[in-house]
Write a protein that holds these residues in place. Structure first.
Motif, PDB file in Angstrom:
ATOM      1  N   PRO A 186       0.856  -1.200   0.000  1.00 47.76           N
ATOM      2  CA  PRO A 186       0.000   0.000   0.000  1.00 47.76           C
ATOM      3  C   PRO A 186       0.885   1.240   0.000  1.00 47.76           C
ATOM      4  N   ASP A 187       0.271   2.381  -0.174  1.00 47.37           N
ATOM      5  CA  ASP A 187       1.035   3.627  -0.265  1.00 47.37           C
ATOM      6  C   ASP A 187       1.882   3.870   0.977  1.00 47.37           C
ATOM      7  N   ARG A 188       1.402   3.467   2.127  1.00 51.39           N
ATOM      8  CA  ARG A 188       2.157   3.631   3.367  1.00 51.39           C
ATOM      9  C   ARG A 188       1.754   2.521   4.326  1.00 51.39           C
ATOM     10  N   PHE A 189       2.686   2.117   5.182  1.00 50.45           N
ATOM     11  CA  PHE A 189       2.378   1.068   6.152  1.00 50.45           C
ATOM     12  C   PHE A 189       3.372   1.113   7.301  1.00 50.45           C
ATOM     13  N   ILE A 190       3.044   0.384   8.363  1.00 54.34           N
ATOM     14  CA  ILE A 190       3.949   0.201   9.491  1.00 54.34           C
ATOM     15  C   ILE A 190       4.596  -1.175   9.351  1.00 54.34           C
ATOM     16  N   GLY A 191       5.892  -1.222   9.563  1.00 61.11           N
ATOM     17  CA  GLY A 191       6.611  -2.484   9.506  1.00 61.11           C
ATOM     18  C   GLY A 191       7.120  -2.877  10.882  1.00 61.11           C
ATOM     19  N   LEU A 192       6.939  -4.129  11.254  1.00 62.40           N
ATOM     20  CA  LEU A 192       7.488  -4.681  12.486  1.00 62.40           C
ATOM     21  C   LEU A 192       8.466  -5.777  12.089  1.00 62.40           C
ATOM     22  N   VAL A 193       9.750  -5.563  12.372  1.00 61.69           N
ATOM     23  CA  VAL A 193      10.775  -6.555  12.060  1.00 61.69           C
ATOM     24  C   VAL A 193      11.275  -7.161  13.359  1.00 61.69           C
ATOM     25  N   VAL A 194      11.133  -8.465  13.487  1.00 59.22           N
ATOM     26  CA  VAL A 194      11.524  -9.158  14.717  1.00 59.22           C
ATOM     27  C   VAL A 194      12.402 -10.350  14.360  1.00 59.22           C
ATOM     28  N   SER A 195      13.596 -10.378  14.934  1.00 58.50           N
ATOM     29  CA  SER A 195      14.542 -11.440  14.608  1.00 58.50           C
ATOM     30  C   SER A 195      15.450 -11.686  15.805  1.00 58.50           C
ATOM     31  N   GLY A 196      16.504 -12.477  15.583  1.00 63.36           N
ATOM     32  CA  GLY A 196      17.429 -12.780  16.662  1.00 63.36           C
ATOM     33  C   GLY A 196      18.148 -11.560  17.203  1.00 63.36           C
ATOM     34  N   GLY A 197      18.411 -10.589  16.353  1.00 67.89           N
ATOM     35  CA  GLY A 197      19.161  -9.419  16.789  1.00 67.89           C
ATOM     36  C   GLY A 197      18.402  -8.115  16.731  1.00 67.89           C
ATOM     37  N   HIS A 198      17.177  -8.139  16.197  1.00 67.68           N
ATOM     38  CA  HIS A 198      16.458  -6.881  15.984  1.00 67.68           C
ATOM     39  C   HIS A 198      14.986  -7.009  16.345  1.00 67.68           C
ATOM     40  N   SER A 199      14.465  -5.986  16.990  1.00 63.22           N
ATOM     41  CA  SER A 199      13.030  -5.806  17.188  1.00 63.22           C
ATOM     42  C   SER A 199      12.777  -4.336  16.897  1.00 63.22           C
ATOM     43  N   SER A 200      12.210  -4.045  15.729  1.00 60.08           N
ATOM     44  CA  SER A 200      12.115  -2.655  15.279  1.00 60.08           C
ATOM     45  C   SER A 200      10.759  -2.362  14.668  1.00 60.08           C
ATOM     46  N   ILE A 201      10.283  -1.133  14.902  1.00 58.68           N
ATOM     47  CA  ILE A 201       9.069  -0.646  14.260  1.00 58.68           C
ATOM     48  C   ILE A 201       9.460   0.449  13.278  1.00 58.68           C
ATOM     49  N   LEU A 202       9.007   0.325  12.040  1.00 58.14           N
ATOM     50  CA  LEU A 202       9.366   1.254  10.974  1.00 58.14           C
ATOM     51  C   LEU A 202       8.110   1.851  10.352  1.00 58.14           C
ATOM     52  N   ARG A 203       8.200   3.130  10.020  1.00 56.27           N
ATOM     53  CA  ARG A 203       7.160   3.772   9.218  1.00 56.27           C
ATOM     54  C   ARG A 203       7.646   3.784   7.782  1.00 56.27           C
ATOM     55  N   VAL A 204       6.871   3.219   6.877  1.00 56.90           N
ATOM     56  CA  VAL A 204       7.303   3.093   5.487  1.00 56.90           C
ATOM     57  C   VAL A 204       6.351   3.864   4.576  1.00 56.90           C
ATOM     58  N   GLU A 205       6.864   4.924   3.981  1.00 54.30           N
ATOM     59  CA  GLU A 205       6.116   5.659   2.970  1.00 54.30           C
ATOM     60  C   GLU A 205       6.442   5.125   1.582  1.00 54.30           C
ATOM     61  N   ASP A 206       7.687   4.711   1.397  1.00 54.57           N
ATOM     62  CA  ASP A 206       8.140   4.095   0.149  1.00 54.57           C
ATOM     63  C   ASP A 206       9.289   3.170   0.507  1.00 54.57           C
ATOM     64  N   ILE A 207       9.173   1.899   0.208  1.00 54.31           N
ATOM     65  CA  ILE A 207      10.153   0.910   0.646  1.00 54.31           C
ATOM     66  C   ILE A 207      11.541   1.170   0.070  1.00 54.31           C
ATOM     67  N   ALA A 208      11.613   1.915  -1.036  1.00 50.87           N
ATOM     68  CA  ALA A 208      12.898   2.185  -1.672  1.00 50.87           C
ATOM     69  C   ALA A 208      13.514   3.507  -1.261  1.00 50.87           C
ATOM     70  N   THR A 209      12.681   4.447  -0.840  1.00 48.79           N
ATOM     71  CA  THR A 209      13.213   5.801  -0.645  1.00 48.79           C
ATOM     72  C   THR A 209      12.836   6.480   0.662  1.00 48.79           C
ATOM     73  N   ASP A 210      11.839   5.983   1.370  1.00 55.54           N
ATOM     74  CA  ASP A 210      11.354   6.727   2.544  1.00 55.54           C
ATOM     75  C   ASP A 210      10.961   5.774   3.666  1.00 55.54           C
ATOM     76  N   VAL A 211      11.933   5.438   4.512  1.00 60.13           N
ATOM     77  CA  VAL A 211      11.708   4.557   5.653  1.00 60.13           C
ATOM     78  C   VAL A 211      12.222   5.250   6.911  1.00 60.13           C
ATOM     79  N   GLU A 212      11.420   5.242   7.969  1.00 63.16           N
ATOM     80  CA  GLU A 212      11.813   5.874   9.222  1.00 63.16           C
ATOM     81  C   GLU A 212      11.691   4.873  10.371  1.00 63.16           C
ATOM     82  N   GLU A 213      12.746   4.743  11.151  1.00 63.32           N
ATOM     83  CA  GLU A 213      12.683   3.888  12.324  1.00 63.32           C
ATOM     84  C   GLU A 213      11.992   4.647  13.446  1.00 63.32           C
ATOM     85  N   LEU A 214      10.908   4.089  13.958  1.00 64.27           N
ATOM     86  CA  LEU A 214      10.178   4.711  15.059  1.00 64.27           C
ATOM     87  C   LEU A 214      10.702   4.249  16.410  1.00 64.27           C
ATOM     88  N   GLY A 215      11.167   3.023  16.468  1.00 61.44           N
ATOM     89  CA  GLY A 215      11.674   2.495  17.731  1.00 61.44           C
ATOM     90  C   GLY A 215      12.295   1.130  17.535  1.00 61.44           C
TER      91      GLY A 215
END
Length: 346
Positions: free
Chosen positions: A128-157
């Motif tokens: 979609p045009d914008r979404f929230i991403g939650l990445v959870v792995s062995g070394g990372h637990s991160s919430i990202l705001r994604v306006e464009d997966i190629a050009t506009d990603v912001e880590e929220l926490g």
């Protein structure tokens, strides 16, 4: 114009090579050295680096053969530049540089964490045009705001100490389970009562919640589990491992899903994409689906085969970068073990 991208992933212990053409996965081959680390109870960076050296060429050859693509036919080469283990990253980036130079192809050094989200596009179609991403792995637990997966990603926490997968591995050791602990704790938890023990939810109450709305802390939870296990042993009681695993798993999944959906509401996003190795956890998937449906948020989680590190996620992100017209990286790029999650490409 058709775009074909070769993706290379070597951030930790999996050697992954994949080929994506116009958003379609043509081949995805992974070699893992995970079995070598079971006796150590964790990954040994030097052994992982050596395993990448041994596995890379056969993995590359198999991926190109399965895709029925020659190296000269690809339009770009994407490789994980970070975050990850310095030795493992160096093997992949060095190989990608050599291939790019030899074949005269543009090189993209990409962000491993953002790749974990991008792989979902190969399964569920365009984002979609914008979404929230939650990445959870062995070394990372991160919430990202994604306006464009190629050009506009912001880590929220992100995680302030132990990541979700790391906490699962440590609790797995406390319960005497094999390495890696995550899948074993998950299986054990399915037979337990997740309400049996009320373990703490870090950064989820009062001032901590206000100061860290999108951050995670699982170190205190891990300690609480250790103290509980020790207390049972001191009292000479039998440990109910199923209840411990279920209650521990519930504490982590509760916090992960709650904070991700708070971000969806705060940033007016009606889509949540979850990725990373820990996204294979059955309770996380179940709870995320329940809460997303209740909140009116569309949930996207890739199949389990795409949750762990793989070349497909890097090829997919590389394809997005090429088609968005993002400038390639230089051949002088270095690896970045702590690559900023606001940065998609080096």
């Amino acid at each position: 114009m058709s775009i074909t991208v070769l993706g290379i992933e070597t951030s930790c212990d999996e050697t992954g090579v994949a080929v994506v053409r116009d958003g379609e996965l043509l081949a995805d081959v992974t070699a893992t050295s995970m079995d070598e680390f079971a006796r150590y109870g964790g990954i040994i960076p030097e052994i992982a680096s050596r395993a990448h050296l041994e596995a890379f060429v056969p993995t590359l050859d198999e991926a190109l053969e399965r895709a029925d693509v020659a190296l000269e036919d690809v339009d770009a080469i994407a490789v994980t530049a970070g975050p990850g283990l310095i030795g493992s990253l160096t093997v992949g980036v060095s190989a990608a540089k050599a291939l790019a130079l030899a074949a005269g192809k543009p090189l993209y050094g990409v962000n491993h964490i953002i790749g974990h989200l991008c792989v979902d596009e190969l399964v569920d179609g365009p984002f979609p045009d914008r979404f929230i991403g939650l990445v959870v792995s062995g070394g990372h637990s991160s919430i990202l705001r994604v306006e464009d997966i190629a050009t506009d990603v912001e880590e929220l926490g992100g995680t302030l100490d132990d990541a979700a997968g790391e906490a699962f591995d440590k609790v797995g050791r406390l319960l005497g389970l094999p390495y890696p602990g995550g899948p074993h704790v998950d299986r054990l938890a399915r037979s337990g009562d997740r309400r049996a023990i009320r373990f703490p939810r870090g950064l989820s109450q009062g001032k901590d919640k206000a100061r860290h709305p999108y951050d995670f802390s699982f170190s205190g939870l891990k300690t609480a589990v250790a103290r509980y296990v020790e207390g049972v042993a001191e009292r000479g009681e039998d440990l109910n491992g199923e209840d411990v695993a279920a209650s521990f798993s519930e504490a982590i999944c509760d916090v992960l899903t709650a904070k991700a959906l708070v971000a969806c509401e705060a940033f007016d996003c009606d889509a949540l994409v979850i990725g990373g190795g820990f996204s294979a956890n059955s309770r996380l998937r179940e709870l995320a689906a329940e809460r997303a449906a209740k909140a009116g948020v569309a949930l996207r989680i890739p199949p389990i085969r795409y949750c762990t590190d793989n070349g497909a996620m890097i090829a997919s992100l590389g394809w997005e970068l090429v088609r968005s017209g993002v400038a390639p990286s230089g051949l002088d790029i270095t690896v970045d073990t702590g690559m900023d999650l606001n940065r998609v490409v080096m």
